[in-house]
Each structure stands twice: as C-alpha cells, then as structure tokens.
Design a protein around this motif. Structure first.
Motif, PDB file in Angstrom:
ATOM      1  N   UNK A 105       0.836  -1.210   0.000  1.00  0.00           N
ATOM      2  CA  UNK A 105       0.000   0.000   0.000  1.00  0.00           C
ATOM      3  C   UNK A 105       0.866   1.254   0.000  1.00  0.00           C
ATOM      4  N   UNK A 106       0.453   2.225  -0.753  1.00  0.00           N
ATOM      5  CA  UNK A 106       1.051   3.562  -0.677  1.00  0.00           C
ATOM      6  C   UNK A 106       0.519   4.273   0.562  1.00  0.00           C
ATOM      7  N   UNK A 107       1.135   5.395   0.917  1.00  0.00           N
ATOM      8  CA  UNK A 107       0.655   6.245   2.021  1.00  0.00           C
ATOM      9  C   UNK A 107      -0.153   7.377   1.405  1.00  0.00           C
ATOM     10  N   UNK A 108      -1.452   7.205   1.451  1.00  0.00           N
ATOM     11  CA  UNK A 108      -2.321   8.114   0.706  1.00  0.00           C
ATOM     12  C   UNK A 108      -2.935   9.184   1.596  1.00  0.00           C
ATOM     13  N   UNK A 109      -3.275  10.294   0.990  1.00  0.00           N
ATOM     14  CA  UNK A 109      -3.930  11.374   1.730  1.00  0.00           C
ATOM     15  C   UNK A 109      -5.291  11.649   1.094  1.00  0.00           C
ATOM     16  N   UNK A 110      -6.108  12.426   1.822  1.00  0.00           N
ATOM     17  CA  UNK A 110      -7.400  12.837   1.281  1.00  0.00           C
ATOM     18  C   UNK A 110      -7.190  13.608  -0.014  1.00  0.00           C
ATOM     19  N   UNK A 111      -8.186  13.561  -0.861  1.00  0.00           N
ATOM     20  CA  UNK A 111      -8.113  14.229  -2.164  1.00  0.00           C
ATOM     21  C   UNK A 111      -7.871  15.728  -2.038  1.00  0.00           C
ATOM     22  N   UNK A 112      -8.381  16.334  -0.989  1.00  0.00           N
ATOM     23  CA  UNK A 112      -8.208  17.781  -0.865  1.00  0.00           C
ATOM     24  C   UNK A 112      -6.952  18.186  -0.106  1.00  0.00           C
ATOM     25  N   UNK A 113      -6.062  17.228   0.175  1.00  0.00           N
ATOM     26  CA  UNK A 113      -4.723  17.603   0.662  1.00  0.00           C
ATOM     27  C   UNK A 113      -3.956  18.171  -0.527  1.00  0.00           C
ATOM     28  N   UNK A 114      -3.063  19.104  -0.266  1.00  0.00           N
ATOM     29  CA  UNK A 114      -2.385  19.820  -1.362  1.00  0.00           C
ATOM     30  C   UNK A 114      -1.047  19.163  -1.699  1.00  0.00           C
ATOM     31  N   UNK A 115      -0.810  18.958  -3.018  1.00  0.00           N
ATOM     32  CA  UNK A 115       0.511  18.494  -3.431  1.00  0.00           C
ATOM     33  C   UNK A 115       1.542  19.535  -3.015  1.00  0.00           C
ATOM     34  N   UNK A 116       2.712  19.060  -2.620  1.00  0.00           N
ATOM     35  CA  UNK A 116       3.753  19.969  -2.143  1.00  0.00           C
ATOM     36  C   UNK A 116       3.725  20.192  -0.644  1.00  0.00           C
ATOM     37  N   UNK A 117       2.636  19.753   0.020  1.00  0.00           N
ATOM     38  CA  UNK A 117       2.586  20.002   1.456  1.00  0.00           C
ATOM     39  C   UNK A 117       3.493  19.035   2.199  1.00  0.00           C
ATOM     40  N   UNK A 118       4.002  19.512   3.317  1.00  0.00           N
ATOM     41  CA  UNK A 118       4.971  18.779   4.127  1.00  0.00           C
ATOM     42  C   UNK A 118       4.272  17.893   5.152  1.00  0.00           C
TER      43      UNK A 118
END
Lengths: 120, 120
Positions: A105-118
C-alpha cells in the motif's frame, strides 16, 4: 531511537502522480512524473510495478514521498525522490510466476490535501 | 539533501488506532492508543483534536507514525511516537472561534495493510 531534530531533517512531502510508465527491459521499475507544486514535475524511479498490474490506477494518486534524498541514477534514469509504501516483497516464482508476499500500500492522503505540502 | 542511510535511521511504521480521547483542559491534544503489532499498544499524544470534531472517526484508522523518536512527556502523558499528517494549522479566532488554515489529512494505507509494517 532518533531525536526529533534528526526526524525534521527528512522532508516527506505529498506529491500527485501525473504519469507512470514501465521502464523497458525491467520487471519492476516505473518512471513516475510527480507534481510537488514546484516549477516542474519531478522524475522518480520506483520498483513498485509488480503491485500495479494496471499502472493507469496510479495517475492522479496523492501520496507521500521522501523528497530531499540525494538524486540517484537507476538504470540510466535520474530519480529525485522516493515513493513511500508498506508491504510488498516478491517471492521469485518458477513457471507460476512471482508471488507478492504481503499486500502493498502507498501512504495516501485525502483528495483535498495539497501536493507539495509537508508531512509533520 | 540527506543520504539514503540517514533516511533509513527513521522508522516509519503503520499503526492502527484503537482508542482516542481528549486530554482534559487542552484544546488540541488527544491521547491515542495505537497497535503496532507489539506486545502492548503504545500511548501517543497528538495535537490533532481540532481536525477531528468526532474523534470516534479515528478509531480503526491505519496510518503512518514516526515510531522510533525518543519518548516525550506532553502535559504529563508519555508519548511513544508521532502520528504523521499534512496540512492543518490554526488561525486563532476571536468570538468566531479558531479557523483551520488548510485541510488536514493523515497518511492512510489500504485496509489490508498490516499494522506494524515498515514504510520503505
């Protein structure tokens, strides 16, 4: 054990995969283009091909990457980061082919998390 | 930039949250019990309460934690790890209350990923 200061030296960032293609003449390697909200997408080489029989499923996925590792050249392709995941592993097979030893599994985030965020 | 060797010193592991409760007299702190497939669950203190108005939504979630940080005492509670997330941040409000400055997301894995597994 490591200190919090050591942990903070590692940049883990969210990237959005914008393309994925198999690297010719390899079993496992994918060439990813990943958007980190930088000037241009980064090229990242990853050995996750066995876990994604349909690599088009990767396009659009937002997930975590180690983003400040030294660049590496893998099979002639520069890789500027590492996709993070858990599980996986291959048992080399005979005529039945290779077997995946645990769910990947990848470590996924919610769709509305922003690319580039730390990640912190 | 850091080396791959430095990166490997950090253990990021998948944990399954088995309970979450607000720490009394704090705005932001939750006390989590997290299963890493070790002898006993770990206690982890986290400042993510503002992002989870209903903390029961956290129970059962499998997500990524920094798992080999030195233990810390936070408001008298020992914390043995750090939950990883992106976004969030609070703008202290007046009578309208605090505002969350960007969407907060945990780093989640598929349901069939195993607690205790290492991110690599």
């Amino acid at each position: 054990m490591i200190s919090y200061e050591s942990f903070k030296k590692l940049e883990i960032k969210i990237g959005k995969i914008i393309s994925a293609e198999k690297i010719p003449d390899t079993d496992k390697l994918l060439l990813l283009k990943v958007d980190f909200a930088e000037k241009a997408p980064r090229q990242i080489v990853s050995g996750i091909a066995p876990y994604f029989p349909d690599i088009t499923n990767l396009v659009g996925v937002k997930c975590a990457f180690a983003a400040n590792l030294e660049p590496r050249i893998i099979r002639g392709y520069e890789s500027n980061g590492m996709i993070l995941g858990v599980g996986g592993g291959l048992l080399r097979g005979d005529n039945r082919g290779d077997q995946i030893t645990s769910h990947f599994s990848l470590l996924k985030v919610d769709d509305n998390a922003k690319e580039g965020s730390f990640v912190k």
